[in-house]
Design a protein around this motif. Structure first.
Motif, PDB file in Angstrom:
ATOM      1  N   CYS A  20       0.857  -1.199   0.000  1.00  0.00           N
ATOM      2  CA  CYS A  20       0.000   0.000   0.000  1.00  0.00           C
ATOM      3  C   CYS A  20       0.889   1.244   0.000  1.00  0.00           C
ATOM      4  O   CYS A  20       1.091   1.910   1.020  1.00  0.00           O
ATOM      5  CB  CYS A  20      -0.924  -0.009   1.208  1.00  0.00           C
ATOM      6  SG  CYS A  20      -2.067  -1.406   1.253  1.00  0.00           S
ATOM      7  N   PRO A  50      -1.507  -3.301  -3.733  1.00  0.00           N
ATOM      8  CA  PRO A  50      -1.373  -2.846  -5.118  1.00  0.00           C
ATOM      9  C   PRO A  50       0.042  -2.764  -5.674  1.00  0.00           C
ATOM     10  O   PRO A  50       0.221  -2.850  -6.886  1.00  0.00           O
ATOM     11  CB  PRO A  50      -2.006  -1.451  -5.084  1.00  0.00           C
ATOM     12  CG  PRO A  50      -1.854  -0.995  -3.666  1.00  0.00           C
ATOM     13  CD  PRO A  50      -1.986  -2.231  -2.838  1.00  0.00           C
ATOM     14  N   TYR A 225      -8.270  -3.422  -0.568  1.00  0.00           N
ATOM     15  CA  TYR A 225      -7.573  -4.047  -1.688  1.00  0.00           C
ATOM     16  C   TYR A 225      -7.841  -5.546  -1.777  1.00  0.00           C
ATOM     17  O   TYR A 225      -7.716  -6.142  -2.838  1.00  0.00           O
ATOM     18  CB  TYR A 225      -6.069  -3.797  -1.566  1.00  0.00           C
ATOM     19  CG  TYR A 225      -5.709  -2.333  -1.602  1.00  0.00           C
ATOM     20  CD1 TYR A 225      -5.676  -1.620  -2.797  1.00  0.00           C
ATOM     21  CD2 TYR A 225      -5.431  -1.640  -0.427  1.00  0.00           C
ATOM     22  CE1 TYR A 225      -5.355  -0.269  -2.835  1.00  0.00           C
ATOM     23  CE2 TYR A 225      -5.099  -0.292  -0.442  1.00  0.00           C
ATOM     24  CZ  TYR A 225      -5.072   0.387  -1.647  1.00  0.00           C
ATOM     25  OH  TYR A 225      -4.763   1.729  -1.671  1.00  0.00           O
TER      26      TYR A 225
END
Length: 235
Positions: A20, A50, A225
């Motif tokens: 992150c 991500p 996420y």
């Protein structure tokens, strides 16, 4: 194990980043990071989120150090398989893809991460998951240091979540342990142990503890996420 002296103005211990990067940037700004501060990551900088590669690059470019989490362990294991030409049925796994995209500098930085760190100046220990109370540090099990969450009444250490039996409740010090790994419990503040995995990658928060004042700060996740999968065991 690695020891370091508290030569810097502050140590900023950071919980599980899990790729992150935007939240990490915001947290570092909120900490008012300045040259001379030491960023100390409590493991699981990578996976699930991500941008795992970006998180590694940011950490090492800022001169950060880290203890080894279970996800770094898996990435390094995959890098070893790839570098020796080995194959594995889980060749499409996330850890494989992270390992495949590491530079030599990234790998060296990850490999430099010990199971735990100790600062005499701060009277503190840093580990990803935890320690078994009553066991001398040099006899602690690396697998447990990366994976444990609970200690059962019979003394069994386990990665499973038993709400009533967090390992940190049993830790008697004298050093205070700063750790991550346990997103389900979230922020934990015990007498001699502070857990700061607050589940950023699951849509929670990214948390840091600034030492020596032991001030906690956090920022909200930008997204959820990945969906949190509960590991709760029967009581």
């Amino acid at each position: 194990m690695e020891r370091f002296k508290h030569r810097h103005p502050r140590v900023i211990a950071i919980g599980d980043v899990h790729g992150c990067v935007e939240e990490l940037q915001e947290l570092i700004r909120k900490a008012d990071y300045r040259p001379g501060d030491l960023l100390l990551f409590l493991g699981d900088l990578v996976a699930k989120g991500p941008d795992s590669i970006g998180a590694i690059r940011m950490a090492r470019e800022l001169g950060g150090i880290a203890v080894r989490g279970n996800h770094e362990f898996e990435v390094l294991r995959w890098h070893q398989i790839i570098s020796t030409g080995g194959e594995h049925p889980l060749i499409g796994s996330e850890h494989y893809h992270i390992a495949k995209n590491l530079t030599a500098e990234d790998v060296a930085w990850l490999r430099s991460s010990p199971w735990y760190m100790h600062s005499r100046d701060l009277d503190a220990l840093f580990v990803h998951a935890g320690f078994v109370s009553g066991v001398r540090l040099f006899r602690q099990n690396p697998r447990l240091m990366m994976n444990m969450r609970s200690i059962l009444p019979d003394g069994t250490a386990t990665s499973k979540h038993f709400e009533a039996w967090p390992w940190a409740r049993l830790w008697e010090g004298p050093q205070t342990v700063f750790f991550g790994h346990d997103a389900e419990r979230g922020l934990q503040v015990h007498e001699h142990a502070v857990g700061i995995d607050t589940g950023c990658v699951y849509g929670g928060r990214l948390t840091a503890c600034i030492l020596p004042e032991r001030r906690l700060i956090s920022v909200d996740a930008r997204n959820e996420y990945i969906t949190f999968k509960r590991r709760k065991a029967k009581q």
